[in-house]
Design a protein around this motif. Structure first.
Motif, PDB file in Angstrom:
ATOM      1  N   THR A 252       0.836  -1.195   0.000  1.00  0.00           N
ATOM      2  CA  THR A 252       0.000   0.000   0.000  1.00  0.00           C
ATOM      3  C   THR A 252       0.876   1.252   0.000  1.00  0.00           C
ATOM      4  OG1 THR A 252      -0.087   0.030   2.425  1.00  0.00           O
ATOM      5  CG2 THR A 252      -1.834  -1.182   1.269  1.00  0.00           C
ATOM      6  N   GLY A 253       0.215   2.390  -0.174  1.00  0.00           N
ATOM      7  CA  GLY A 253       0.926   3.658  -0.149  1.00  0.00           C
ATOM      8  C   GLY A 253       1.392   4.084  -1.532  1.00  0.00           C
ATOM      9  N   ALA A 254       1.885   5.324  -1.618  1.00  0.00           N
ATOM     10  CA  ALA A 254       2.356   5.873  -2.889  1.00  0.00           C
ATOM     11  C   ALA A 254       3.440   6.910  -2.609  1.00  0.00           C
ATOM     12  CB  ALA A 254       1.204   6.507  -3.654  1.00  0.00           C
ATOM     13  N   PHE A 255       4.306   7.112  -3.598  1.00  0.00           N
ATOM     14  CA  PHE A 255       5.354   8.108  -3.472  1.00  0.00           C
ATOM     15  C   PHE A 255       4.761   9.510  -3.575  1.00  0.00           C
ATOM     16  CE2 PHE A 255       7.905   4.717  -5.873  1.00  0.00           C
ATOM     17  CZ  PHE A 255       8.475   4.199  -4.724  1.00  0.00           C
ATOM     18  N   THR A 256       5.170  10.386  -2.663  1.00  0.00           N
ATOM     19  CA  THR A 256       4.877  11.809  -2.785  1.00  0.00           C
ATOM     20  C   THR A 256       6.197  12.543  -3.021  1.00  0.00           C
ATOM     21  OG1 THR A 256       5.196  12.439  -0.462  1.00  0.00           O
ATOM     22  CG2 THR A 256       3.040  11.485  -1.073  1.00  0.00           C
ATOM     23  N   GLU A 257       6.101  13.833  -3.243  1.00  0.00           N
ATOM     24  CA  GLU A 257       7.307  14.630  -3.437  1.00  0.00           C
ATOM     25  C   GLU A 257       8.167  14.698  -2.176  1.00  0.00           C
ATOM     26  OE1 GLU A 257       4.355  15.801  -6.532  1.00  0.00           O
ATOM     27  OE2 GLU A 257       4.267  15.423  -4.367  1.00  0.00           O
ATOM     28  N   ASP A 258       7.595  14.340  -1.029  1.00  0.00           N
ATOM     29  CA  ASP A 258       8.336  14.378   0.229  1.00  0.00           C
ATOM     30  C   ASP A 258       8.846  13.003   0.667  1.00  0.00           C
ATOM     31  OD1 ASP A 258       7.893  17.157   0.574  1.00  0.00           O
ATOM     32  OD2 ASP A 258       5.862  16.728   1.291  1.00  0.00           O
ATOM     33  N   THR A 259       8.632  11.980  -0.143  1.00  0.00           N
ATOM     34  CA  THR A 259       9.126  10.644   0.192  1.00  0.00           C
ATOM     35  C   THR A 259      10.656  10.657   0.244  1.00  0.00           C
ATOM     36  OG1 THR A 259       7.220   9.571  -0.858  1.00  0.00           O
ATOM     37  CG2 THR A 259       9.205   8.231  -0.545  1.00  0.00           C
ATOM     38  N   PRO A 260      11.258  10.116   1.296  1.00  0.00           N
ATOM     39  CA  PRO A 260      12.734  10.066   1.351  1.00  0.00           C
ATOM     40  C   PRO A 260      13.305   9.248   0.201  1.00  0.00           C
ATOM     41  CG  PRO A 260      11.768   9.579   3.502  1.00  0.00           C
ATOM     42  CD  PRO A 260      10.638   9.579   2.516  1.00  0.00           C
ATOM     43  N   TYR A 261      14.464   9.661  -0.272  1.00  0.00           N
ATOM     44  CA  TYR A 261      15.131   8.926  -1.339  1.00  0.00           C
ATOM     45  C   TYR A 261      15.728   7.633  -0.792  1.00  0.00           C
ATOM     46  CZ  TYR A 261      14.885  12.548  -4.972  1.00  0.00           C
ATOM     47  OH  TYR A 261      14.447  13.421  -5.934  1.00  0.00           O
ATOM     48  N   ASP A 262      15.589   6.564  -1.590  1.00  0.00           N
ATOM     49  CA  ASP A 262      16.110   5.251  -1.179  1.00  0.00           C
ATOM     50  C   ASP A 262      16.410   4.419  -2.425  1.00  0.00           C
ATOM     51  OD1 ASP A 262      16.847   3.069   0.383  1.00  0.00           O
ATOM     52  OD2 ASP A 262      14.769   2.377   0.653  1.00  0.00           O
ATOM     53  N   PRO A 263      17.311   4.905  -3.308  1.00  0.00           N
ATOM     54  CA  PRO A 263      17.561   4.194  -4.575  1.00  0.00           C
ATOM     55  C   PRO A 263      18.200   2.838  -4.341  1.00  0.00           C
ATOM     56  CG  PRO A 263      19.199   5.909  -4.247  1.00  0.00           C
ATOM     57  CD  PRO A 263      18.180   6.092  -3.162  1.00  0.00           C
ATOM     58  N   ARG A 264      17.853   1.850  -5.214  1.00  0.00           N
ATOM     59  CA  ARG A 264      18.297   0.470  -5.022  1.00  0.00           C
ATOM     60  C   ARG A 264      19.167  -0.060  -6.150  1.00  0.00           C
ATOM     61  NH1 ARG A 264      14.834  -2.054  -1.308  1.00  0.00           N
ATOM     62  NH2 ARG A 264      13.844  -0.469  -0.010  1.00  0.00           N
ATOM     63  N   SER A 265      19.275   0.655  -7.263  1.00  0.00           N
ATOM     64  CA  SER A 265      20.073   0.181  -8.405  1.00  0.00           C
ATOM     65  C   SER A 265      21.066   1.270  -8.795  1.00  0.00           C
ATOM     66  CB  SER A 265      19.166  -0.133  -9.598  1.00  0.00           C
ATOM     67  OG  SER A 265      18.646   1.067 -10.166  1.00  0.00           O
ATOM     68  N   PRO A 266      22.117   0.919  -9.544  1.00  0.00           N
ATOM     69  CA  PRO A 266      23.020   1.972 -10.029  1.00  0.00           C
ATOM     70  C   PRO A 266      22.287   3.036 -10.840  1.00  0.00           C
ATOM     71  CG  PRO A 266      24.064  -0.175 -10.276  1.00  0.00           C
ATOM     72  CD  PRO A 266      22.638  -0.441  -9.849  1.00  0.00           C
ATOM     73  N   TYR A 267      21.291   2.619 -11.611  1.00  0.00           N
ATOM     74  CA  TYR A 267      20.512   3.602 -12.372  1.00  0.00           C
ATOM     75  C   TYR A 267      19.812   4.580 -11.441  1.00  0.00           C
ATOM     76  CZ  TYR A 267      16.368   5.571 -14.562  1.00  0.00           C
ATOM     77  OH  TYR A 267      15.382   6.433 -14.969  1.00  0.00           O
ATOM     78  N   SER A 268      19.018   4.071 -10.504  1.00  0.00           N
ATOM     79  CA  SER A 268      18.244   4.971  -9.645  1.00  0.00           C
ATOM     80  C   SER A 268      19.153   5.794  -8.738  1.00  0.00           C
ATOM     81  CB  SER A 268      17.219   4.184  -8.823  1.00  0.00           C
ATOM     82  OG  SER A 268      17.825   3.179  -8.043  1.00  0.00           O
ATOM     83  N   ALA A 269      20.295   5.226  -8.331  1.00  0.00           N
ATOM     84  CA  ALA A 269      21.242   5.998  -7.520  1.00  0.00           C
ATOM     85  C   ALA A 269      21.819   7.159  -8.325  1.00  0.00           C
ATOM     86  CB  ALA A 269      22.359   5.090  -7.016  1.00  0.00           C
ATOM     87  N   SER A 270      22.112   6.918  -9.609  1.00  0.00           N
ATOM     88  CA  SER A 270      22.659   8.000 -10.438  1.00  0.00           C
ATOM     89  C   SER A 270      21.614   9.087 -10.673  1.00  0.00           C
ATOM     90  CB  SER A 270      23.177   7.442 -11.768  1.00  0.00           C
ATOM     91  OG  SER A 270      22.125   6.987 -12.597  1.00  0.00           O
ATOM     92  N   LYS A 271      20.347   8.693 -10.817  1.00  0.00           N
ATOM     93  CA  LYS A 271      19.300   9.694 -10.993  1.00  0.00           C
ATOM     94  C   LYS A 271      19.037  10.443  -9.685  1.00  0.00           C
ATOM     95  CE  LYS A 271      17.121  10.601 -14.078  1.00  0.00           C
ATOM     96  NZ  LYS A 271      17.353  11.645 -15.131  1.00  0.00           N
ATOM     97  N   ALA A 272      19.128   9.763  -8.554  1.00  0.00           N
ATOM     98  CA  ALA A 272      18.983  10.439  -7.268  1.00  0.00           C
ATOM     99  C   ALA A 272      20.073  11.492  -7.098  1.00  0.00           C
ATOM    100  CB  ALA A 272      19.038   9.425  -6.126  1.00  0.00           C
ATOM    101  N   ALA A 273      21.305  11.123  -7.463  1.00  0.00           N
ATOM    102  CA  ALA A 273      22.412  12.072  -7.372  1.00  0.00           C
ATOM    103  C   ALA A 273      22.145  13.290  -8.250  1.00  0.00           C
ATOM    104  CB  ALA A 273      23.717  11.397  -7.777  1.00  0.00           C
ATOM    105  N   SER A 274      21.642  13.061  -9.452  1.00  0.00           N
ATOM    106  CA  SER A 274      21.376  14.188 -10.350  1.00  0.00           C
ATOM    107  C   SER A 274      20.275  15.085  -9.790  1.00  0.00           C
ATOM    108  CB  SER A 274      21.022  13.691 -11.757  1.00  0.00           C
ATOM    109  OG  SER A 274      19.776  13.032 -11.799  1.00  0.00           O
ATOM    110  N   ASP A 275      19.249  14.501  -9.177  1.00  0.00           N
ATOM    111  CA  ASP A 275      18.195  15.299  -8.539  1.00  0.00           C
ATOM    112  C   ASP A 275      18.785  16.201  -7.461  1.00  0.00           C
ATOM    113  OD1 ASP A 275      16.590  13.655 -10.097  1.00  0.00           O
ATOM    114  OD2 ASP A 275      15.314  12.998  -8.452  1.00  0.00           O
ATOM    115  N   HIS A 276      19.659  15.637  -6.640  1.00  0.00           N
ATOM    116  CA  HIS A 276      20.266  16.412  -5.562  1.00  0.00           C
ATOM    117  C   HIS A 276      21.116  17.556  -6.107  1.00  0.00           C
ATOM    118  CE1 HIS A 276      18.615  13.675  -2.759  1.00  0.00           C
ATOM    119  NE2 HIS A 276      19.524  12.718  -2.852  1.00  0.00           N
TER     120      HIS A 276
END
Length: 347
Positions: free
Chosen positions: A140-164
């Motif tokens: 259950t639940g859904a991501f909001t704009e305030d959801t903490p970042y928690d990337p799990r793959s090299p792809y999502s980690a690289s995109k998290a870094a770019s967001d920051h």
């Protein structure tokens, strides 16, 4: 408005380019033309006077500076990225170079250009990202704009870094930025290594239809043309410094999705015997596969009045028909590196 789109020969970027040109914007398409890009994606607008193409790589700062000085855009929409999770598992370096260093280059080039132009308040740097930066949800639940970042793959980690990085350039330097994080896209011109085109094209070839694990992974599916509309909405009306989650409000498990595709194909191009669903094959899951993504789109709906217009049933039918009608397009891409090969099994 003159809009610079990075990655405009890719799947989502080309949808933005086509829609922006059709709406009368002047568009500069900057693309390195790596394996997943295809200029045929923008052939419908390539001869329009509002359109210009620049073959350049966001890892090349001098090239970005040249493009900005030549075309003098009013806004930048940054979509250029390595985006395939399986490829990021096998070769994470390219994702760091493009998604992190490339975004840094874009930000610094944009900051220099904006400053030299007198820091106009109307300028925007719109960074386009993914819901995968938020990690994995439970049932259950859904991501909001305030959801903490928690990337799990090299792809999502690289995109998290770019967001920051984008947020930091907004806070530290005052660069007028907006961000958006989207759910899984699908539709016409989807490069044939992602789930939906893989299933359609394997089915047409009579090959197994591979589903990771038991098929219970859930995604929120967003039709790419809806996404392009939302991105232009955020660019033009979003609040500076704000982020917006863009979702399709169409959650489906991978198994449900594949069965729906099989039903559509059964109706449109029946097999000689049996259903396409007979070809479904469960394969070993990929490492770190997130269980569920879902987007809460309340902010973009409430602040900007945007909602998706295409249901997943309608979108999948349109997508299947597009692949049936555009065999020349996808056959030309099937010989590219890694297409048709199982990737992302490294531990």
């Amino acid at each position: 408005m003159k809009l610079l789109v990075t990655g405009g020969a890719g799947f989502i970027g080309s949808a933005v380019v086509r829609l922006a040109v059709e709406r009368g914007l002047d568009v500069v398409n900057l693309d390195a033309l790596t394996y997943a890009a295809c200029l045929d994606n923008v052939a419908s607008v390539a001869d329009r006077p509002e359109y210009a193409f620049e073959h350049a790589d966001i890892r090349d700062r001098a090239a970005i500076d040249r493009v900005l000085e030549t075309h003098r855009p009013d806004a930048i929409m940054h979509l250029a990225a390595e985006s395939h999770v399986d490829r990021s598992i096998d070769g994470p370096g390219a994702f760091i170079e493009t998604n992190v260093t490339g975004t840094y280059n874009m930000l610094e080039a944009a900051r220099s250009y904006w400053t030299a132009s007198g820091r106009p308040e109307t300028f925007r740097f719109h960074h386009v990202s993914t819901d995968e930066v938020f990690g994995s949800l439970g049932p259950t639940g859904a991501f909001t704009e305030d959801t903490p970042y928690d990337p799990r793959s090299p792809y999502s980690a690289s995109k998290a870094a770019s967001d920051h990085l984008v947020r930091a350039w907004g806070e530290t330097y005052g660069l007028p930025i907006v961000l958006s994080n989207c759910s899984n896209n699908y539709g016409p011109f989807h490069f044939p290594e992602k789930l939906i085109p893989v299933i359609i094209l394997n089915a047409l070839a009579g090959k197994p239809l591979p589903i990771y694990g038991d098929g219970s992974h859930v995604r929120d599916w967003l039709f790419v043309e809806d996404h392009a509309d939302a991105l232009l909405c955020v660019l033009e009306r979003g609040r500076t410094g704000r982020s917006y989650n863009i979702g399709g409000e169409n959650e489906r498990s991978n198994l449900e999705l594949v069965r729906t595709l099989c039903e559509i194909l059964d109706a449109k191009r029946p097999r000689a015997e049996g259903s396409y669903a007979d070809l479904i094959t469960f394969v070993t899951d990929r490492p770190g596969h997130d269980a569920r993504y879902a987007i809460d789109p309340s902010r973009i709906a409430g602040e900007l009045g945007w909602r998706p217009s295409v249901t997943v049933e309608e979108g999948l039918e349109r997508t299947v028909q597009w692949y049936l009608d555009n065999e020349d397009w996808w056959r030309a891409l099937q010989g590219r590196e890694g297409v048709g090969t199982r990737l992302g099994q490294a531990r």
